[in-house]
Motif scaffolding. Sequence first.
Motif, PDB file in Angstrom:
ATOM      1  N   TYR A 127       0.829  -1.200   0.000  1.00  0.00           N
ATOM      2  CA  TYR A 127       0.000   0.000   0.000  1.00  0.00           C
ATOM      3  C   TYR A 127       0.863   1.248   0.000  1.00  0.00           C
ATOM      4  O   TYR A 127       0.594   2.211  -0.724  1.00  0.00           O
ATOM      5  N   PHE A 147       0.252  15.980  -2.056  1.00  0.00           N
ATOM      6  CA  PHE A 147      -0.793  15.229  -1.378  1.00  0.00           C
ATOM      7  C   PHE A 147      -0.186  14.161  -0.480  1.00  0.00           C
ATOM      8  O   PHE A 147      -0.577  13.982   0.676  1.00  0.00           O
ATOM      9  N   ARG A 202       2.822  14.093   0.745  1.00  0.00           N
ATOM     10  CA  ARG A 202       3.568  14.677   1.842  1.00  0.00           C
ATOM     11  C   ARG A 202       2.648  14.946   3.014  1.00  0.00           C
ATOM     12  O   ARG A 202       2.964  14.742   4.166  1.00  0.00           O
ATOM     13  N   ARG A 203       1.469  15.414   2.699  1.00  0.00           N
ATOM     14  CA  ARG A 203       0.547  15.804   3.732  1.00  0.00           C
ATOM     15  C   ARG A 203      -0.189  14.617   4.332  1.00  0.00           C
ATOM     16  O   ARG A 203      -0.376  14.526   5.529  1.00  0.00           O
ATOM     17  N   TYR A 204      -0.610  13.685   3.457  1.00  0.00           N
ATOM     18  CA  TYR A 204      -1.585  12.707   3.941  1.00  0.00           C
ATOM     19  C   TYR A 204      -1.147  11.258   3.960  1.00  0.00           C
ATOM     20  O   TYR A 204      -1.889  10.403   4.407  1.00  0.00           O
ATOM     21  N   ASP A 245       0.971   9.553   5.695  1.00  0.00           N
ATOM     22  CA  ASP A 245       1.012   8.940   7.028  1.00  0.00           C
ATOM     23  C   ASP A 245      -0.391   8.601   7.500  1.00  0.00           C
ATOM     24  O   ASP A 245      -0.660   7.497   7.996  1.00  0.00           O
ATOM     25  N   ASP A 246      -1.285   9.563   7.335  1.00  0.00           N
ATOM     26  CA  ASP A 246      -2.660   9.338   7.746  1.00  0.00           C
ATOM     27  C   ASP A 246      -3.275   8.165   6.997  1.00  0.00           C
ATOM     28  O   ASP A 246      -3.996   7.346   7.582  1.00  0.00           O
ATOM     29  N   MET A 247      -2.985   8.130   5.723  1.00  0.00           N
ATOM     30  CA  MET A 247      -3.618   7.075   4.919  1.00  0.00           C
ATOM     31  C   MET A 247      -3.074   5.700   5.306  1.00  0.00           C
ATOM     32  O   MET A 247      -3.794   4.705   5.294  1.00  0.00           O
ATOM     33  N   ALA A 254      -2.049   4.953   8.319  1.00  0.00           N
ATOM     34  CA  ALA A 254      -2.692   4.632   9.582  1.00  0.00           C
ATOM     35  C   ALA A 254      -4.115   4.160   9.344  1.00  0.00           C
ATOM     36  O   ALA A 254      -4.604   3.209   9.948  1.00  0.00           O
ATOM     37  N   PHE A 255      -4.775   4.838   8.406  1.00  0.00           N
ATOM     38  CA  PHE A 255      -6.131   4.451   8.010  1.00  0.00           C
ATOM     39  C   PHE A 255      -6.147   3.017   7.524  1.00  0.00           C
ATOM     40  O   PHE A 255      -6.999   2.208   7.898  1.00  0.00           O
ATOM     41  N   ARG A 273      -4.039   0.650   8.178  1.00  0.00           N
ATOM     42  CA  ARG A 273      -3.799  -0.280   9.287  1.00  0.00           C
ATOM     43  C   ARG A 273      -5.085  -0.535  10.058  1.00  0.00           C
ATOM     44  O   ARG A 273      -5.414  -1.671  10.387  1.00  0.00           O
ATOM     45  N   TYR A 289      -9.634   7.769  10.329  1.00  0.00           N
ATOM     46  CA  TYR A 289     -10.402   6.527  10.458  1.00  0.00           C
ATOM     47  C   TYR A 289     -11.614   6.733  11.361  1.00  0.00           C
ATOM     48  O   TYR A 289     -12.682   6.150  11.160  1.00  0.00           O
ATOM     49  N   ALA A 297     -10.025   5.399   1.787  1.00  0.00           N
ATOM     50  CA  ALA A 297      -8.939   6.325   2.117  1.00  0.00           C
ATOM     51  C   ALA A 297      -8.812   7.454   1.102  1.00  0.00           C
ATOM     52  O   ALA A 297      -8.739   8.630   1.462  1.00  0.00           O
ATOM     53  N   TYR A 317      -9.490  11.383   2.112  1.00  0.00           N
ATOM     54  CA  TYR A 317      -8.414  12.354   2.243  1.00  0.00           C
ATOM     55  C   TYR A 317      -8.446  13.416   1.157  1.00  0.00           C
ATOM     56  O   TYR A 317      -7.958  14.524   1.345  1.00  0.00           O
ATOM     57  N   ARG A 364      -8.575  17.192   2.136  1.00  0.00           N
ATOM     58  CA  ARG A 364      -7.701  18.175   1.492  1.00  0.00           C
ATOM     59  C   ARG A 364      -8.512  19.375   1.042  1.00  0.00           C
ATOM     60  O   ARG A 364      -8.141  20.526   1.240  1.00  0.00           O
ATOM     61  N   ARG A 378      -1.423  16.161  17.045  1.00  0.00           N
ATOM     62  CA  ARG A 378      -1.401  14.694  17.025  1.00  0.00           C
ATOM     63  C   ARG A 378      -1.447  14.167  18.430  1.00  0.00           C
ATOM     64  O   ARG A 378      -0.836  14.715  19.332  1.00  0.00           O
ATOM     65  N   GLU A 382       1.293   5.159  18.783  1.00  0.00           N
ATOM     66  CA  GLU A 382       1.463   5.710  17.447  1.00  0.00           C
ATOM     67  C   GLU A 382       0.661   6.982  17.342  1.00  0.00           C
ATOM     68  O   GLU A 382      -0.495   7.037  17.754  1.00  0.00           O
ATOM     69  N   ARG A 437      -1.481   9.849  15.686  1.00  0.00           N
ATOM     70  CA  ARG A 437      -2.323  10.124  14.544  1.00  0.00           C
ATOM     71  C   ARG A 437      -2.598  11.620  14.463  1.00  0.00           C
ATOM     72  O   ARG A 437      -2.578  12.323  15.447  1.00  0.00           O
ATOM     73  N   ARG A 438      -2.917  12.033  13.237  1.00  0.00           N
ATOM     74  CA  ARG A 438      -3.260  13.448  13.063  1.00  0.00           C
ATOM     75  C   ARG A 438      -4.759  13.604  13.292  1.00  0.00           C
ATOM     76  O   ARG A 438      -5.561  12.907  12.679  1.00  0.00           O
ATOM     77  N   TYR A 440      -8.247  16.071  13.281  1.00  0.00           N
ATOM     78  CA  TYR A 440      -8.802  17.243  12.592  1.00  0.00           C
ATOM     79  C   TYR A 440      -9.925  17.853  13.423  1.00  0.00           C
ATOM     80  O   TYR A 440     -10.567  17.169  14.210  1.00  0.00           O
TER      81      TYR A 440
END
Lengths: 915, 120
Positions: free
Chosen positions: A25, A36, A38-40, A42-44, A46-47, A49, B32, B50, B54, B58, B71, B80, B82-83, B85
């Motif tokens: 992934y 995109f 760069r920003r997201y 990591d989040d994706m 984690a999502f 996971r 999530y 996802a 996102y 954005r 975070r 771990e 997470r960010r 919002y």
Amino acid sequence: MTPKRGSPKRALDRASGFVRGERLYRLLLQAYPREFRRRYSDDMLAFYRDRIQTGGSPGLATVVRVWFQLVPDLIATALAERAAPLDRALDPAPRVAREYSFRREDTMSLIAQDLRYSVRSMLRRPGFTAVVLATIALGIGANAAIFTIVNAVLLRPLPFAHQERIVDVAHEDPYYSVSEPEFVDYLRGVKRFSKLAAYNPNTVTVSANGDEPIRTTATRVSRDFFDILGVAPEIGRTIAPDEFSYLSKARPIVISHRLWVQQFGGDPGVVGRTLTVGAAQGTIVGVMPARFVFPDARTTMWTAWRMNPDSLWTRNNHYLRMVGLLRPGETVDGVRAQMRTLDQRWMHDFPETYFPTQPLVAVVTPLRDFMLGTARPYLVALLGAVAFILLIACVNVANLLLVRGEGRRKEFAIRTALGASSSRIVRQMLTESMVIAIIGALLGVILASAGVRALIRLAPSDLPRLDQVGVDGRVVMFTTLITLLTGILFGLAPALRGRSAETVDTLRAGGKTSAIGASRVARRALVVAEVALAVIMLAGAGLLIRSLVKLQATSLGFDPARLLTMEVTLPQRKYSDTTADAFFRQLIDRARHLPGVQTAAAVSALPITGDDSFWSIMIDGHVVKTIAEAPGAKPQFATPGFFAAMGVKITRGREFTDQDRLGAPPVGVVSEGMAKKLWPGVNPIGHTFKMFNETSPWITIVGVAADVGSRGFQQDIPPTMYIPYAQAGTSSYGMQRTLTLLVRTAGNPAAMTQTVRTLIRNADPSAAISKVAAMDEVLGDSIASRRFTTVLLGGFAAIALALAGIGIYGVISYGVSQRTYEIGVRMAMGASAAAVLRLVMREGADLTLIGLALGLAGALIVDRLLQSLLVGVSPGDVVTLGLVSAVLAVVAGVACAVPARRATRVSPTEALRAG
Amino acid sequence: MDRKPPLESYLPVKPVELLVLAMLSAGDRHGYGIRQDILEHTHGSIELEAGNLYRTIRRLETEGMIDESGRRPAESSDDERRRYYRLTTFGRRILAAELERLRELVRLGEARRLIQPLPT
């Protein structure tokens, strides 16, 4: 640290830090634009996971289900995100809500729905589907076949333990091998080896308890040999350390799996049995497993080299090879440096052995490269070629699907307007292309298995590990991977078009969009490229085929028809020169009297088989200062009547007779080439030559023989000198005990094999018989490698031609469907079917001609690369290129004919109405 | 301060964006978590992936309707980070405006007996 949930699987994943598929992934996230990501990203991740891990333990079903939803979303959104700047530019009112991309539906029914839809749409156009499937089958099949071979030969690890630390050791030319004192010194002085061993293969005669003796290769090995390679015997043991001592009375033999099966029938009680190897007797102590091959497949047994350190052979006698095990952490460069330091020192310490102009330089090669090195570039090139073909096939299919997809734009536009999400459409199209890819792959695998079998049969026998070719996990994974990639690759193009953003325009314009201009040019360019490629490959194959034919028609200088050959080796100790000569003379005489035999003789080496002895000689009393300046020739020892039996013409003088026996005046026959070279312009009969030493007698030339081809037809024919076998001991350096018996038969030579064998056994049961073959077979083997290349290239050329044909068909077919209206108009205005046909064919002809022109130009350039393989044809051979053009014209014609015929059957009224 | 165009030009809000804004009104969430909230709220019928999520985030961030609230560790996993919002003030106002618009539509639907009026 918060306590984790109890599932042990989860704990395991966490411990490794990665969740199933996370790495993949992460890789796929590269599809998103950099900003995109760069920003997201990591989040994706984690999502992702969370997606995998919640809902119980992450079993395979969960992962598959998640990925099934994930992939279309990823593709659709990544592309949308990349197109975002463009979208914003095109559409100034971005706030119109168009996306209903997330309605949840039951995954399983989704899959089932997509599958049903795909199969239905494939069945609706069976001809089209067949063509597409055939294309995929060809592409994937070719790749699977070649990869299976590459896998077995190159990729599978060698059967040795710590193979990355095993190296082959030798010297650069001119020494090439290693001498005994050098080995001992290396053993002592190169600390970077943890072990070092020497080995030396020899051809020997082996017999077991009076069975028929065979000729095979036995390799003598030093003490640490088996430890270095680290393979345990299948049965019994390897040679024990004390058995390597010079004082040991034991004569242990370790045999190969193949020998065990062939000679002993796989008898588990083989340990303890005795073998006579050459003159000595030994005892079998173990059997190595089938996969253990060292140094090559010819070695069938390993014996102990019992070195006496006080009585080593001289330093300048280089004949050993070495294999060593590096200490953990040592590098090849490090060990090489250490060895070369020693080399320098010896050059200084032993100036009479090593000349400054011929430095002693150690060569250290990782074992893998040593064993597989020559095959690697060849196989890698093959792999590259098939990968390229698969790419062409994919593009072809994408083309075809695009053509068909154009006809479905309206369908997609309606679906999108009604609320189908882009993800949904992408997913459905991907499913369809996956189905095509998978079915095509299955067909391709069937093709591949037949192809692999054919390739193995044709392959040159020096390709290593060919016997181990088979389908294993890696091959399955590779095939699956390329199938998936293929499906995504050619499915992507039409899928993207399917989710087109020009929804409104499409509907308004009644299904005819204007944006096809650029893609039309691209498609036609692609077809032209395919045609050119096919032409280049066909030309290459054609040239090779012509070379092959010419080779086989080459005059060999002898008559190979109905000639049975076999090597006969007499036991060394048993025969003196006189009795050996008598044995062969009697044998030949008896053979001549066999029914079905026309004549017989014997010679030291068969032509064509690559014996490259070359001995220095003196001629006519001339004395030369150094051996480097002396002339030389290839030596052949022949029995009386040899030239007649072989069918070699005597152009001057006579050939050997029974009078040319031991004790008679030394005589010789020279080849035409030798006569021209050493006695230019004069009749060599009566002139003399001798071996380059003090004691050999001067040999009088009594005849000149026609040149006989040597070493695979094409090499320069060496000057050859023939000496009667009976006089070999006096005229040259000794009488060998191995001769090749030649029997010219009236009928099929193979039929006489048993009779001749029996004759030899009756004459002496301890004489070993080997290399039994009809001369035609021997000739065939010598060109095996070339034949293999020719067949392979021919196969590729055929595939390339098929792909080009399909490409032409696709483009012309599309052209017809787009121009239905125009055709209808023309027919309504009175155009005949023939005129319509001409119209369509002309488009095809244009494409073909351009492709042909490019291809011919390319062929002239590329086929120059084949120069070294061509015999009697030039790269620009007109006949070949002409034939290729003709073949291409026919294929292109057929490819155009089908859609052209369809065009003529267009009903004008329907065409006009639909327009 | 009002360099932004008038509120009305941002309406109507896309359905996905509306849902995300609505869920964030309950408090800070990570990606999530937003998905799970939506899943629950729609009784399992809307499931965001996802990419979709996102992209929406954005867009909302670009428009200034949401931003990052720092975070911190998520409850369900270990340390771990997470960010998270959160809604901005502007986002809160947009959400309110959109819901008002929808309420008008609902009232119309009730008046025309398209849907059952809710008891007051």
